[in-house]
Design a protein around this motif. Structure first.
Motif, mmCIF file in Angstrom:
data_model
loop_
_atom_site.group_PDB
_atom_site.id
_atom_site.type_symbol
_atom_site.label_atom_id
_atom_site.label_comp_id
_atom_site.label_asym_id
_atom_site.label_seq_id
_atom_site.Cartn_x
_atom_site.Cartn_y
_atom_site.Cartn_z
ATOM 1 N N ARG A 32 0.831 -1.221 0.000
ATOM 2 C CA ARG A 32 0.000 0.000 0.000
ATOM 3 C C ARG A 32 0.856 1.257 0.000
ATOM 4 N NH1 ARG A 32 -3.644 -3.275 3.095
ATOM 5 N NH2 ARG A 32 -2.600 -2.776 5.041
ATOM 6 N N ALA A 33 2.080 1.148 0.528
ATOM 7 C CA ALA A 33 2.979 2.313 0.581
ATOM 8 C C ALA A 33 3.714 2.533 -0.741
ATOM 9 C CB ALA A 33 3.985 2.147 1.715
ATOM 10 N N GLY A 34 3.458 1.686 -1.727
ATOM 11 C CA GLY A 34 4.030 1.941 -3.043
ATOM 12 C C GLY A 34 4.846 0.828 -3.655
ATOM 13 N N ILE A 35 5.074 -0.254 -2.939
ATOM 14 C CA ILE A 35 5.833 -1.367 -3.528
ATOM 15 C C ILE A 35 4.826 -2.282 -4.222
ATOM 16 C CG2 ILE A 35 7.500 -3.208 -3.125
ATOM 17 C CD1 ILE A 35 8.430 -1.707 -0.655
ATOM 18 N N SER A 36 4.288 -1.749 -5.292
ATOM 19 C CA SER A 36 3.190 -2.386 -5.997
ATOM 20 C C SER A 36 3.522 -2.506 -7.479
ATOM 21 C CB SER A 36 1.921 -1.550 -5.807
ATOM 22 O OG SER A 36 0.907 -1.965 -6.677
ATOM 23 N N ASP A 51 10.108 -8.486 -6.352
ATOM 24 C CA ASP A 51 11.537 -8.132 -6.320
ATOM 25 C C ASP A 51 11.778 -6.898 -5.453
ATOM 26 O OD1 ASP A 51 12.208 -10.274 -7.987
ATOM 27 O OD2 ASP A 51 11.959 -9.068 -9.800
ATOM 28 N N ALA A 52 10.936 -5.899 -5.596
ATOM 29 C CA ALA A 52 11.083 -4.687 -4.789
ATOM 30 C C ALA A 52 10.820 -4.978 -3.307
ATOM 31 C CB ALA A 52 10.145 -3.595 -5.297
ATOM 32 N N LEU A 53 9.875 -5.874 -3.031
ATOM 33 C CA LEU A 53 9.628 -6.257 -1.637
ATOM 34 C C LEU A 53 10.852 -6.949 -1.038
ATOM 35 C CD1 LEU A 53 5.939 -7.507 -1.694
ATOM 36 C CD2 LEU A 53 6.834 -5.571 -0.401
ATOM 37 N N GLU A 54 11.469 -7.830 -1.795
ATOM 38 C CA GLU A 54 12.685 -8.518 -1.319
ATOM 39 C C GLU A 54 13.769 -7.495 -0.981
ATOM 40 O OE1 GLU A 54 15.427 -11.157 -0.042
ATOM 41 O OE2 GLU A 54 13.371 -11.694 -0.540
ATOM 42 N N GLU A 55 13.953 -6.509 -1.836
ATOM 43 C CA GLU A 55 14.956 -5.473 -1.571
ATOM 44 C C GLU A 55 14.610 -4.670 -0.322
ATOM 45 O OE1 GLU A 55 17.972 -5.182 -2.952
ATOM 46 O OE2 GLU A 55 17.345 -7.029 -3.948
ATOM 47 N N LYS A 56 13.335 -4.343 -0.151
ATOM 48 C CA LYS A 56 12.907 -3.582 1.031
ATOM 49 C C LYS A 56 13.122 -4.407 2.299
ATOM 50 C CE LYS A 56 11.067 -0.108 3.191
ATOM 51 N NZ LYS A 56 11.781 1.159 3.348
ATOM 52 N N ILE A 57 12.826 -5.689 2.248
ATOM 53 C CA ILE A 57 13.034 -6.551 3.414
ATOM 54 C C ILE A 57 14.521 -6.628 3.754
ATOM 55 C CG2 ILE A 57 12.871 -8.935 4.262
ATOM 56 C CD1 ILE A 57 10.214 -9.078 2.568
ATOM 57 N N LYS A 58 15.377 -6.732 2.753
ATOM 58 C CA LYS A 58 16.826 -6.728 3.002
ATOM 59 C C LYS A 58 17.255 -5.423 3.667
ATOM 60 C CE LYS A 58 18.273 -9.808 -0.722
ATOM 61 N NZ LYS A 58 18.935 -9.906 -2.034
ATOM 62 N N PHE A 75 1.331 -13.981 1.592
ATOM 63 C CA PHE A 75 2.370 -14.496 0.695
ATOM 64 C C PHE A 75 3.765 -14.340 1.312
ATOM 65 C CE2 PHE A 75 1.339 -10.171 -0.430
ATOM 66 C CZ PHE A 75 2.560 -9.552 -0.674
ATOM 67 N N ALA A 76 3.835 -14.182 2.621
ATOM 68 C CA ALA A 76 5.103 -13.973 3.333
ATOM 69 C C ALA A 76 6.060 -15.147 3.189
ATOM 70 C CB ALA A 76 4.826 -13.702 4.811
ATOM 71 N N HIS A 77 5.532 -16.331 2.986
ATOM 72 C CA HIS A 77 6.376 -17.523 2.855
ATOM 73 C C HIS A 77 7.293 -17.455 1.627
ATOM 74 C CE1 HIS A 77 2.363 -18.156 1.194
ATOM 75 N NE2 HIS A 77 2.929 -18.902 0.255
ATOM 76 N N HIS A 78 7.052 -16.520 0.732
ATOM 77 C CA HIS A 78 7.940 -16.322 -0.417
ATOM 78 C C HIS A 78 9.234 -15.608 -0.022
ATOM 79 C CE1 HIS A 78 5.220 -17.552 -3.735
ATOM 80 N NE2 HIS A 78 4.293 -17.250 -2.843
#
Length: 173
Positions: A32-36, A51-58, A75-78
């Protein structure tokens, strides 16, 4: 260590995550904050940019001083090697999703996903360790306590003990 708190929408992930004594990253908040990657008009929801979510989590991991990072979302298990899958009886799930105002097609999709163990199966395919908790008759506080015990390695909740399809009372809609 990344631990996914996952399950079908409506199983209690967000409610329980607020009670945990660990850092929690809510994937829906990030989307919702833009990683869409756009909007899915059929499902009436934002699509995640994985891919952007993975980078943000890192990035969050690098800035954290904590050993445990809970990634919460259906979908957190990804994004984790270990998953805790919350399960909920499909009839109760239906009532929760109706109370949220979901349209019937979305309710049916999620109730069916819960009935056939969809998230659990995905987690088993993607994660090296998977735990499964039936939240149907538990309070959020009880579920949070079980999750904390799992993370501290005080208890194991192996998958495979929940079979909704064997219940003749299930209302798939």
């Amino acid at each position: 260590m990344r631990i996914a708190l996952t399950g079908t929408p409506g199983t209690g992930k967000t409610t329980v995550s607020r009670l945990l004594p660990f850092r929690v990253v809510n994937l829906n908040d990030l989307v919702r904050a833009g990683i869409s990657a756009g909007f899915d008009p059929e499902r009436e929801c934002l699509e995640a940019d994985m891919d952007a979510l993975e980078e943000k989590i890192k990035e969050i991991e690098r800035s954290s001083r904590e050993d445990v990072l809970i990634i919460e979302g259906h979908f957190a298990h990804h994004f984790a090697d270990e998953a805790i899958v919350l399960r909920l009886h499909p009839n109760l799930l239906r009532r929760r999703l109706e109370a949220r105002g979901y349209k019937e097609s979305k309710i049916r999709e999620n109730v069916e996903a819960e009935a056939i163990d969809l998230i659990l199966i995905e987690a088993l395919e993607l994660c090296s360790t998977v735990h499964e908790i039936d939240t149907t008759d538990l309070s959020p506080e009880e579920v949070a306590s079980i999750i904390t015990a799992i993370i501290k390695k005080d208890v194991k909740m192996p998958p495979g003990g929940i079979d909704w399809l064997g219940d003749p009372e299930i209302d798939l809609g």
